[in-house]
Design a protein around this motif. Structure first.
Motif, PDB file in Angstrom:
ATOM      1  N   GLN A  49      -6.905  -8.205   1.113  1.00 14.25           N
ATOM      2  CA  GLN A  49      -5.685  -7.711   0.473  1.00 14.25           C
ATOM      3  C   GLN A  49      -5.818  -6.257   0.057  1.00 14.25           C
ATOM      4  O   GLN A  49      -4.863  -5.478   0.142  1.00 14.25           O
ATOM      5  CB  GLN A  49      -5.374  -8.576  -0.749  1.00 14.25           C
TER       6      GLN A  49
ATOM      7  N   THR B  87      -1.731  -2.367   6.404  1.00 15.47           N
ATOM      8  CA  THR B  87      -3.144  -2.387   6.763  1.00 15.47           C
ATOM      9  C   THR B  87      -3.304  -2.076   8.252  1.00 15.47           C
ATOM     10  O   THR B  87      -2.512  -2.526   9.075  1.00 15.47           O
ATOM     11  CB  THR B  87      -3.749  -3.771   6.466  1.00 15.47           C
TER      12      THR B  87
ATOM     13  N   ALA C 179      -7.682  -3.905   1.370  1.00 22.59           N
ATOM     14  CA  ALA C 179      -8.134  -2.990   2.419  1.00 22.59           C
ATOM     15  C   ALA C 179      -6.983  -2.155   2.990  1.00 22.59           C
ATOM     16  O   ALA C 179      -5.896  -2.676   3.253  1.00 22.59           O
ATOM     17  CB  ALA C 179      -8.811  -3.772   3.542  1.00 22.59           C
ATOM     18  N   SER C 180      -7.256  -0.866   3.197  1.00 18.79           N
ATOM     19  CA  SER C 180      -6.341  -0.016   3.956  1.00 18.79           C
ATOM     20  C   SER C 180      -6.655  -0.107   5.441  1.00 18.79           C
ATOM     21  O   SER C 180      -5.754  -0.061   6.282  1.00 18.79           O
ATOM     22  CB  SER C 180      -6.472   1.445   3.510  1.00 18.79           C
TER      23      SER C 180
ATOM     24  N   HIS D 213      -8.858   4.852  -0.460  1.00 19.86           N
ATOM     25  CA  HIS D 213      -8.650   3.896   0.618  1.00 19.86           C
ATOM     26  C   HIS D 213      -9.878   2.995   0.780  1.00 19.86           C
ATOM     27  O   HIS D 213     -11.000   3.491   0.904  1.00 19.86           O
ATOM     28  CB  HIS D 213      -8.400   4.635   1.937  1.00 19.86           C
TER      29      HIS D 213
ATOM     30  N   ALA E 131      -3.519  -9.909   5.436  1.00 18.05           N
ATOM     31  CA  ALA E 131      -3.470  -8.468   5.181  1.00 18.05           C
ATOM     32  C   ALA E 131      -2.065  -8.048   4.769  1.00 18.05           C
ATOM     33  O   ALA E 131      -1.065  -8.654   5.168  1.00 18.05           O
ATOM     34  CB  ALA E 131      -3.915  -7.698   6.426  1.00 18.05           C
ATOM     35  N   THR E 132      -1.985  -7.000   3.965  1.00 15.83           N
ATOM     36  CA  THR E 132      -0.690  -6.470   3.548  1.00 15.83           C
ATOM     37  C   THR E 132      -0.084  -5.633   4.674  1.00 15.83           C
ATOM     38  O   THR E 132      -0.791  -5.217   5.601  1.00 15.83           O
ATOM     39  CB  THR E 132      -0.839  -5.638   2.264  1.00 15.83           C
TER      40      THR E 132
ATOM     41  N   HIS F 244       0.838  -1.192   0.000  1.00 15.19           N
ATOM     42  CA  HIS F 244       0.000   0.000   0.000  1.00 15.19           C
ATOM     43  C   HIS F 244       0.879   1.251   0.000  1.00 15.19           C
ATOM     44  O   HIS F 244       1.850   1.338   0.724  1.00 15.19           O
ATOM     45  CB  HIS F 244      -0.885   0.041   1.254  1.00 15.19           C
TER      46      HIS F 244
ATOM     47  N   ILE G 231      -9.278  -2.341   8.217  1.00 18.81           N
ATOM     48  CA  ILE G 231     -10.228  -3.438   8.431  1.00 18.81           C
ATOM     49  C   ILE G 231     -10.903  -3.218   9.782  1.00 18.81           C
ATOM     50  O   ILE G 231     -10.228  -3.109  10.811  1.00 18.81           O
ATOM     51  CB  ILE G 231      -9.521  -4.804   8.412  1.00 18.81           C
TER      52      ILE G 231
END
Length: 516
Positions: free
Chosen positions: A438, A461, A440-441, A372, A457-458, A364, A443
């Motif tokens: 993946q 996140t 999502a900025s 976002h 998640a990256t 991200h 959650i």
């Protein structure tokens, strides 16, 4: 330029390590490419029209994907007790050779099979073992449980005890070379108590499986079917719950890496559970999937690996003991190893994303061009398993009100583009769930199993968990810490959340992401 050189050095190091791993695997598993002996291929069926035959199945094995967070799983002689590698990586450093054919017998008896082998790798930190063996026969008729793999609607009301395996003696066999050991149990109770401890598990199915293994002669080692490629044997308990299933996925992944498998293994469920939505991820992660009772006769594995129970992973043990680890990048750990940091959960999350075909190199940026994504994970009613009534207990009594309030706030937010994603996961294919995680900025979700998805998640996140007074459990705060994700919580006095409070917290998080 220096950065590119460092990346090239890391890639070359990983390539070299994988090449060495392949060599070590094939040199230590000589049975893997051995052709089936003629004496086994043409079994006599005198007096029985349907006598034993041997069908060899070679399945197309999936390769391991290239994972940015991958670090070598080499077997180090000393992994510090209760270190992060001990909890999440290869802390299985104590090798116990239970059955090892002598070199002389192995050479002499190549024509008749050479005998089986069995060994375990024990982790002092997890108090758990990963075991593997060769020339292992499974006799499904000696495993008492339901068939498994049925549609949920066909088995409504079936008891859990029917779905968990009970192993009669000889449910599994290994071909023995030493004639004095024939018809004996593979291990005794002392071995089980030391390396396959019950712990807090009242019914340790993998312990029971090993306890059922008996040694048989080459003459009696007849198989209806042979599986040539490495195969994981897995027993699931709470197979419809995402958190517990993720512990099973992780255990199976670790077992595959610790035993140095050159490709993703096949999978056999040694349980009688029906099909559940989470099965799709099992199929994506591994090369093939079958249920033990779906085999029509005895099946022999050239190489079988016993995956530890999910209850024995750090993901579960962290709920009752202090697993003091923090997530870090593999690049940083490669240059500066630290026993209090780990990249293993990030590696595992990348494995899940790669299994579904998603890119794993994306990061991200502070302000994505498309805006976002704020993912709100919802709790929905759905039929989870045969003993489930279809109603999900609410952890956030005014969830819809909170969602609607965020939706209204997002629609009037002019400082940057925000996309609110309605995470109705109970009715979304697993691939789409992973895609939503993946992308999502941020959650957001009430405490519930769906939040376990944050393992995929990256790195940048942000997690916001809404916690009711009845469910103050550390599951997702721990996963976020072990992955190195930014985590926030709103603690409720009951189960009702004040929408403006949630929006204020979300607004603060987004300002931190450059959306001020």
């Amino acid at each position: 330029m220096n950065m590119n050189r460092r990346k090239l050095k890391i890639l070359l190091s990983l390539f070299a390590f994988n090449s060495i791993s392949l060599y070590l695997y094939f040199s230590s598993h000589p049975d893997y490419f051995r052709h089936t002996p003629p004496s086994e291929s043409h079994q006599s069926s005198t007096g029985n029209r349907h006598g034993p035959t041997e069908n060899h199945h070679r399945l197309l094995a999936k390769p391991w994907p290239i994972l940015p967070s991958y670090l070598p799983w080499s077997l180090k002689p000393k992994v510090p007790f209760r270190s992060c590698e001990g909890y999440f990586g290869n802390g299985f450093t104590r090798r116990i050779d239970v059955l090892k054919p002598s070199p002389d017998d192995h050479k002499k008896l190549t024509v008749s099979g050479g005998g089986g082998w069995f060994r375990c790798f024990y982790s002092e930190t997890l108090r758990s073992s990963i075991c593997e063996g060769g020339r292992i026969r499974m006799n499904p008729e000696r495993i008492r449980m339901s068939i498994g793999g049925e549609k949920l609607e066909a088995v409504i009301g079936r008891g859990e005890d029917e779905e968990l395996p009970l192993f009669d003696s000889g449910a599994f066999n290994i071909e023995a070379v030493d004639r004095s050991s024939i018809d004996r149990k593979l291990v005794d109770s002392e071995f089980l108590n030391q390396y396959l401890q019950n712990g807090a598990i009242s019914r340790h199915t993998m312990r029971d499986l090993v306890d059922s293994i008996r040694l048989v002669s080459a003459r009696d080692f007849q198989c209806s079917e042979w599986i040539e490629e490495p195969t994981l044997l897995v027993t699931r308990f709470e197979y419809a719950n995402l958190f517990h299933t993720v512990t099973d996925w992780y255990s199976a992944y670790v077992a595959s890496r610790v035993t140095g498998l050159p490709y993703r293994p096949n999978l056999v469920f040694i349980d009688g559970h029906c099909v559940a939505p989470l099965e799709g991820t099992w199929r994506a992660l591994f090369s093939s999937l079958r249920y033990a009772k779906n085999f029509t006769g005895s099946v022999c594995f050239r190489h079988a690996i016993l995956s530890p129970l999910g209850y024995e992973t750090a993901l579960f043990k962290g709920l009752s003991e202090d697993v003091n680890c923090h997530g870090a990048s593999a690049h940083d750990l490669w240059q500066n190893p630290d026993d209090k940091k780990t990249a293993r959960l990030s590696e595992f999350g990348e494995m899940i994303r790669a299994a579904f075909g998603f890119p794993v190199h994306r990061q991200h940026t502070s302000k994505p061009a498309s805006g976002h994504n704020v993912l709100f994970i919802r709790r929905e009613d759905y039929l989870a398993h045969p003993r489930h009534g279809g109603k999900v207990q609410s952890r956030l009594s005014n969830e819809q009100q909170v969602f609607d309030a965020i939706k209204n706030w997002v629609s009037s937010h002019l400082k940057c583009k925000i996309n609110l994603i309605n995470g109705l996961f109970a009715h979304m294919p697993m691939k789409e769930q992973v895609r939503a995680i993946q992308d999502a900025s941020v959650i957001i979700g009430a405490h519930g199993a769906g939040l376990t998805h944050i393992v995929s998640a990256t790195p940048k996140t942000v997690i916001l968990e809404v916690i009711s007074s009845e469910y103050r459990r550390p599951h997702f705060e721990l996963i976020a810490k072990w992955k190195g994700l930014e985590y926030h919580a709103i603690h409720l006095s009951g189960s009702y959340a004040n929408p403006p409070e949630v929006i204020d917290k979300l607004s603060s998080i987004l300002r931190g992401l450059g959306c001020g």
